[in-house]
Write an enzyme that holds these catalytic residues in place. Structure first.
Site, PDB file in Angstrom:
ATOM      1  N   CYS A 189       0.815  -1.226   0.000  1.00  0.00           N
ATOM      2  CA  CYS A 189       0.000   0.000   0.000  1.00  0.00           C
ATOM      3  C   CYS A 189       0.849   1.277   0.000  1.00  0.00           C
ATOM      4  O   CYS A 189       0.332   2.355  -0.257  1.00  0.00           O
ATOM      5  CB  CYS A 189      -0.931   0.016   1.192  1.00  0.00           C
ATOM      6  SG  CYS A 189      -1.882  -1.487   1.313  1.00  0.00           S
ATOM      7  N   HIS A 210      -3.416   6.826   2.470  1.00  0.00           N
ATOM      8  CA  HIS A 210      -3.871   5.497   2.076  1.00  0.00           C
ATOM      9  C   HIS A 210      -5.218   5.236   2.750  1.00  0.00           C
ATOM     10  O   HIS A 210      -5.421   5.581   3.922  1.00  0.00           O
ATOM     11  CB  HIS A 210      -2.840   4.453   2.515  1.00  0.00           C
ATOM     12  CG  HIS A 210      -3.297   3.064   2.247  1.00  0.00           C
ATOM     13  ND1 HIS A 210      -3.810   2.694   1.031  1.00  0.00           N
ATOM     14  CD2 HIS A 210      -3.353   1.958   3.037  1.00  0.00           C
ATOM     15  CE1 HIS A 210      -4.160   1.419   1.081  1.00  0.00           C
ATOM     16  NE2 HIS A 210      -3.887   0.951   2.288  1.00  0.00           N
ATOM     17  N   ASN A 255     -10.181  -0.513   0.479  1.00  0.00           N
ATOM     18  CA  ASN A 255      -8.722  -0.420   0.434  1.00  0.00           C
ATOM     19  C   ASN A 255      -8.227  -1.007  -0.894  1.00  0.00           C
ATOM     20  O   ASN A 255      -8.343  -2.205  -1.112  1.00  0.00           O
ATOM     21  CB  ASN A 255      -8.166  -1.197   1.638  1.00  0.00           C
ATOM     22  CG  ASN A 255      -6.647  -1.253   1.675  1.00  0.00           C
ATOM     23  OD1 ASN A 255      -5.970  -0.911   0.710  1.00  0.00           O
ATOM     24  ND2 ASN A 255      -6.105  -1.708   2.794  1.00  0.00           N
TER      25      ASN A 255
HETATM   26  N1  ACO Z   1     -18.067  -8.681  10.138  1.00  0.00           N
HETATM   27  C1  ACO Z   1     -18.436  -8.917  11.412  1.00  0.00           C
HETATM   28  N2  ACO Z   1     -17.560  -9.186  12.383  1.00  0.00           N
HETATM   29  C2  ACO Z   1     -16.254  -9.209  12.055  1.00  0.00           C
HETATM   30  C3  ACO Z   1     -15.810  -8.966  10.756  1.00  0.00           C
HETATM   31  C4  ACO Z   1     -16.779  -8.709   9.782  1.00  0.00           C
HETATM   32  N3  ACO Z   1     -16.451  -8.471   8.495  1.00  0.00           N
HETATM   33  N4  ACO Z   1     -14.466  -9.049  10.723  1.00  0.00           N
HETATM   34  C5  ACO Z   1     -14.072  -9.330  11.970  1.00  0.00           C
HETATM   35  N5  ACO Z   1     -15.153  -9.443  12.783  1.00  0.00           N
HETATM   36  C6  ACO Z   1     -15.211  -9.748  14.178  1.00  0.00           C
HETATM   37  C7  ACO Z   1     -13.954 -10.425  14.676  1.00  0.00           C
HETATM   38  O1  ACO Z   1     -14.011 -11.806  14.401  1.00  0.00           O
HETATM   39  C8  ACO Z   1     -14.011 -10.130  16.169  1.00  0.00           C
HETATM   40  O2  ACO Z   1     -14.882 -11.054  16.756  1.00  0.00           O
HETATM   41  P1  ACO Z   1     -14.483 -11.702  18.181  1.00  0.00           P
HETATM   42  O3  ACO Z   1     -14.362 -10.544  19.115  1.00  0.00           O
HETATM   43  O4  ACO Z   1     -15.642 -12.607  18.461  1.00  0.00           O
HETATM   44  O5  ACO Z   1     -13.208 -12.408  17.925  1.00  0.00           O
HETATM   45  C9  ACO Z   1     -14.701  -8.759  16.227  1.00  0.00           C
HETATM   46  O6  ACO Z   1     -15.301  -8.563  14.932  1.00  0.00           O
HETATM   47  C10 ACO Z   1     -13.775  -7.608  16.490  1.00  0.00           C
HETATM   48  O7  ACO Z   1     -12.620  -7.774  15.730  1.00  0.00           O
HETATM   49  P2  ACO Z   1     -11.480  -6.749  15.830  1.00  0.00           P
HETATM   50  O8  ACO Z   1     -10.284  -7.300  15.114  1.00  0.00           O
HETATM   51  O9  ACO Z   1     -11.325  -6.274  17.230  1.00  0.00           O
HETATM   52  O10 ACO Z   1     -12.082  -5.535  15.006  1.00  0.00           O
HETATM   53  P3  ACO Z   1     -11.382  -4.196  14.754  1.00  0.00           P
HETATM   54  O11 ACO Z   1     -12.152  -3.115  15.378  1.00  0.00           O
HETATM   55  O12 ACO Z   1      -9.902  -4.236  14.993  1.00  0.00           O
HETATM   56  O13 ACO Z   1     -11.547  -4.051  13.163  1.00  0.00           O
HETATM   57  C11 ACO Z   1     -10.303  -4.329  11.148  1.00  0.00           C
HETATM   58  C12 ACO Z   1     -10.982  -5.017  12.297  1.00  0.00           C
HETATM   59  C13 ACO Z   1     -11.341  -3.528  10.378  1.00  0.00           C
HETATM   60  C14 ACO Z   1      -9.656  -5.365  10.244  1.00  0.00           C
HETATM   61  C15 ACO Z   1      -9.225  -3.347  11.704  1.00  0.00           C
HETATM   62  O14 ACO Z   1      -8.419  -4.023  12.616  1.00  0.00           O
HETATM   63  C16 ACO Z   1      -8.364  -2.753  10.621  1.00  0.00           C
HETATM   64  O15 ACO Z   1      -8.818  -1.948   9.816  1.00  0.00           O
HETATM   65  N6  ACO Z   1      -7.063  -3.082  10.626  1.00  0.00           N
HETATM   66  C17 ACO Z   1      -6.129  -2.513   9.655  1.00  0.00           C
HETATM   67  C18 ACO Z   1      -6.241  -3.253   8.387  1.00  0.00           C
HETATM   68  C19 ACO Z   1      -5.428  -2.640   7.305  1.00  0.00           C
HETATM   69  O16 ACO Z   1      -5.190  -1.464   7.271  1.00  0.00           O
HETATM   70  N7  ACO Z   1      -4.994  -3.528   6.393  1.00  0.00           N
HETATM   71  C20 ACO Z   1      -4.430  -3.157   5.185  1.00  0.00           C
HETATM   72  C21 ACO Z   1      -3.079  -2.545   5.207  1.00  0.00           C
HETATM   73  S1  ACO Z   1      -2.706  -2.152   3.627  1.00  0.00           S
HETATM   74  C22 ACO Z   1      -1.875  -3.351   2.739  1.00  0.00           C
HETATM   75  O17 ACO Z   1      -0.661  -3.407   2.732  1.00  0.00           O
HETATM   76  C23 ACO Z   1      -2.684  -4.301   1.855  1.00  0.00           C
END
Ligand code: ACO
Length: 335
Positions: free
Chosen positions: A116, A256, A286
């Site tokens: 990214c 990003h 993303n």
């Molecule tokens: N729908 C419903 N529930 C979900 C989903 C979904 N799509 N995805 C995860 N959950 C659940 C999880 O399983 C978890 O359940 P649990 O508590 O029973 O285990 C709960 O939601 C909370 O999960 P968290 O990981 O705490 O959620 P968080 O608030 O951290 O959000 C997210 C998750 C959106 C992935 C966030 O962590 C994020 O944006 N991280 C950064 C990701 C990113 O930027 N990635 C790309 C980088 S760029 C690259 O190089 C490609």
């Protein structure tokens, strides 16, 4: 370095495929909800390339628009850099495919791998060639078809990503305009937080690995989130420091687009009002290396930038990598 000329953006373009996947579509595919996706990420829908549409096709459309915007023929391009993690094939490079499709007969071409952060890494590379007088016109493209490397049964990742391409033609610009400073960084120790485990020389593809889904993006979302919240503001501050500028002087931040909550944290740290931040995550999700150039080009073509405006670009991603730059917009805005 002996700087012979300033490098800046002469034209931009973007393309997103027509296929749309809404949060409601995803509700029918995995255990998720529109409300969860919108509140936790800010995403409402994302684009998806057709099954027979390679990333070079997206890149080609964005590149043609950038050349047209710069009023430049493909023959005038000296170098093409494609930032992507979803190239058409391992070899040849997507940049070489694009060079042929564009008819950029005089251009050298290579792909760049920084996930990214790729567009900003590639922009920094382009500027070195221009500033030293080695090349005049460098076409930089961030293009991705992430829909082809995500597991559509994994709710942790499939709701986040989308397909698209953005392009910028860099070339010599007037004194005082163009790119002023960069900050590029990496922390390879964090590499496992975001990876496609198989298909390379570390883990060549086997039937067993295919069964395990190791051809898809695996992500420790929480770890990436924590890293992103810290690094986005930090890298912009470093770039600002390198050109003797302050946060208050930023007119537009083009970050990003990974999660609206990450952008809100950056806004807070950099004390930027929302209207100074270019956000399109709700429509595209993303798009990795394509996120920044698509947002930049959309904003430019929507006449958001005036000549002389200070723009900060900032990305972070797999590697782990991060990259930012500060530029003075060098293009006259023609209404
Ligand atoms: N729908 C419903 N529930 C979900 C989903 C979904 N799509 N995805 C995860 N959950 C659940 C999880 O399983 C978890 O359940 P649990 O508590 O029973 O285990 C709960 O939601 C909370 O999960 P968290 O990981 O705490 O959620 P968080 O608030 O951290 O959000 C997210 C998750 C959106 C992935 C966030 O962590 C994020 O944006 N991280 C950064 C990701 C990113 O930027 N990635 C790309 C980088 S760029 C690259 O190089 C490609």
């Amino acid at each position: 370095m002996n700087k012979q000329t300033n490098a800046g953006i002469l034209g931009t373009g973007w393309y997103v495929p027509e296929g749309r996947v809404t949060n409601f579509d995803l509700e029918n595919m995995v255990d998720t909800s529109d409300a969860w996706i919108r509140t936790r990420t800010g995403i409402c829908e994302r684009r998806k390339a057709a099954a027979d549409q390679p990333v070079s096709d997206l890149a080609l459309r964005a590149a043609r628009m950038a050349l047209e915007d710069a009023n430049m023929a493909a023959e005038a391009v000296d170098l093409i850099i494609v930032a992507t993690l979803t190239g058409d094939q391992i070899i040849p490079s997507t940049a070489c495919r694009l060079q042929d499709a564009l008819g950029a007969k005089h251009a050298a071409a290579f792909d760049l791998s920084a996930a990214c952060s790729g567009f900003v890494y590639a922009s920094a590379t382009a500027c070195q060639f221009i500033e030293t007088g080695v090349y005049r016109h460098v076409l930089v493209i961030g293009a991705e078809t992430l829909s082809k490397v995500i597991d559509w049964t994994d709710r942790n990742t499939c709701v986040l990503f989308g397909d698209g391409a953005g392009a910028a033609l860099y070339g010599p610009v007037e004194d005082g305009l163009g790119v002023l400073a960069f900050d590029l960084g990496s922390d390879g120790a964090g590499g496992d937080a975001l990876a496609i485990p198989a298909g390379g020389s570390l883990h060549p593809m086997t039937e067993q690995r295919l069964h395990a889904g190791d051809q898809f993006v695996h992500m420790d979302g929480k770890a990436v989130f924590r890293f992103a919240v810290r690094i986005l503001g930090e890298t912009v501050e470093k770039s600002l420091g390198r050109c003797g500028m302050t946060k208050e002087e930023i007119d537009h931040l083009v970050p990003h687009q990974a999660n609206i909550r990450i952008l809100e944290a950056a806004e807070k740290r950099l004390r930027l009002p929302r209207e100074k931040v270019v956000v399109n995550i709700e429509r595209y999700g993303n798009m990795s290396a394509a996120s920044i150039p698509v947002a930049l080009s959309e904003a430019a073509h929507a006449h958001r930038f005036r000549k002389g405006d200070t723009i900060a670009l900032a990305g972070f991603g797999a590697g782990l990598t991060w990259a930012s730059c500060i530029m003075k917009w060098a293009k006259e805005d023609i209404l």
